[in-house]
Design a protein around this motif. Structure first.
Motif, short mmCIF file in Angstrom:
data_model
loop_
_atom_site.label_atom_id
_atom_site.label_comp_id
_atom_site.label_asym_id
_atom_site.label_seq_id
_atom_site.Cartn_x
_atom_site.Cartn_y
_atom_site.Cartn_z
N UNK A 1 1.11 -1.13 -0.45
CA UNK A 1 -0.16 0.32 -0.15
C UNK A 1 1.11 0.93 0.02
N UNK A 2 0.26 2.36 -0.27
CA UNK A 2 1.54 3.64 -0.58
C UNK A 2 0.47 5.08 -0.79
N UNK A 3 1.12 5.71 -0.06
CA UNK A 3 0.53 7.32 0.52
C UNK A 3 1.55 7.84 0.19
N UNK A 4 0.82 9.42 0.57
CA UNK A 4 1.50 10.28 -0.20
C UNK A 4 3.10 10.71 0.37
N UNK A 5 3.75 9.62 1.47
CA UNK A 5 5.11 9.76 2.43
C UNK A 5 5.53 8.23 2.31
N UNK B 1 -1.20 -8.24 3.39
CA UNK B 1 -1.02 -6.52 3.29
C UNK B 1 -2.45 -6.23 2.36
N UNK B 2 -3.97 -6.57 1.93
CA UNK B 2 -4.49 -6.68 1.00
C UNK B 2 -5.63 -5.34 0.67
N UNK B 3 -5.20 -4.22 1.61
CA UNK B 3 -6.38 -3.28 1.87
C UNK B 3 -5.83 -1.93 2.83
N UNK B 4 -6.03 -0.58 2.04
CA UNK B 4 -6.10 -0.10 3.21
C UNK B 4 -6.91 1.13 3.27
N UNK B 5 -6.88 2.51 4.46
CA UNK B 5 -7.97 3.62 4.41
C UNK B 5 -6.70 4.44 4.56
N UNK B 6 -7.85 5.88 5.41
CA UNK B 6 -7.05 7.31 5.76
C UNK B 6 -6.39 6.58 6.33
#
Length: 259
Positions: A30-34, A73-78
């Motif tokens: 999973x990836x976010x801005x940082x 790791x199959x999902x992510x939210x905020x």
């Protein structure tokens, strides 16, 4: 971890930097801005965990420790990341239980989100989870029998109620299969998925179906010889990468608005 420029990987980091550790490789990303998040063994604690890698400075931080198992790791939210595994039942039931835990992106002990007897796949059927919402956990199963006749393959989407683990099929098709390398995606109240291995006139293409179940709608049909290889969903639009090999290799990127 270090960033790589050019046509190679965007990031790379050691997976067996401590003597005696077998590399697990990333189990879901999973990836976010940082940051980049994954499951594996990446620090001197030498135990499986959920890790966060800084995208700019390469810092590595363990967010949570996981017991041994086939965690992914199959999902992510905020705010959270979601991992799943099949674990021995803690209630005396001899069947393995499907467990979904969540880990805060800021780091904390895992919390159990869902636990129920794992769906019976049986035979040569493979499957996995790909998303969850407030009421259900969503998964797929595919039976690619390995013969030359794609009409023998089957594919289906299912949902499991988070309250009691009840399993319901959302769609079930013959003559189609889905690779675990590019599983379905949850897009609000819909699931988007691609199918392959069958003649385009039958079922190859990009599809969507309501999470409540029903008749799938084809968003895009594959051209003869075209195979959809990967896709993503963002801002109510689906981006699909495909490959054709005849008469020469050709990569296409399609953009299709969700209805």
């Amino acid at each position: 971890m270090r960033r790589i420029d050019g046509t190679g990987p965007i990031y790379e980091f050691p997976t067996a930097v401590y003597e005696g550790i077998n590399p697990t490789g990333p189990r879901g990303v999973q990836v976010d801005g940082s940051s980049v998040y994954t499951v594996g063994v990446y620090d001197s604690a030498m135990t499986l965990g959920v890790f966060r890698f800084g995208r700019t400075d390469g810092t590595v931080r363990r967010l949570a420790t996981l017991p041994q198992g086939d965690w992914f790791l199959f999902a992510g939210d905020a705010t959270h990341l979601y991992v799943r595994a099949n674990l021995p039942s803690r209630t005396g039931d001899s069947r393995p239980h499907l467990a979904v835990w969540r880990v805060a992106r800021a780091g904390a002990n895992p919390e159990t989100v869902f636990e129920a007897p794992a769906p019976e796949l049986g035979g040569t059927v493979r499957g996995d989870l790909f998303g969850l919402d407030a009421t259900h956990v969503y998964g797929f199963r595919t039976d690619d029998r390995g013969d030359i006749d794609p009409s023998n393959d089957t594919f289906g989407l299912f949902r499991m109620a988070r309250t009691n683990g009840a399993v319901a099929d959302m769609t079930r098709e013959t003559g189609a299969t889905v690779s675990p390398l590019w599983p379905p995606r949850l897009a609000g109240a819909r699931v988007v998925y691609t199918t392959g291995h069958a003649p385009p006139a039958q079922s190859s293409g990009l599809w969507t179906v309501p999470t409540s179940g029903g008749t799938p709608t084809r968003l895009l049909a594959a051209s003869p010889g075209e195979l959809f290889r990967a896709f993503g969903v963002e801002n109510n639009c689906v981006y699909v990468g495909s490959l054709t090999a005849d008469p020469a290799p050709l990569t296409r990127i399609h953009a299709i608005a969700l209805p």
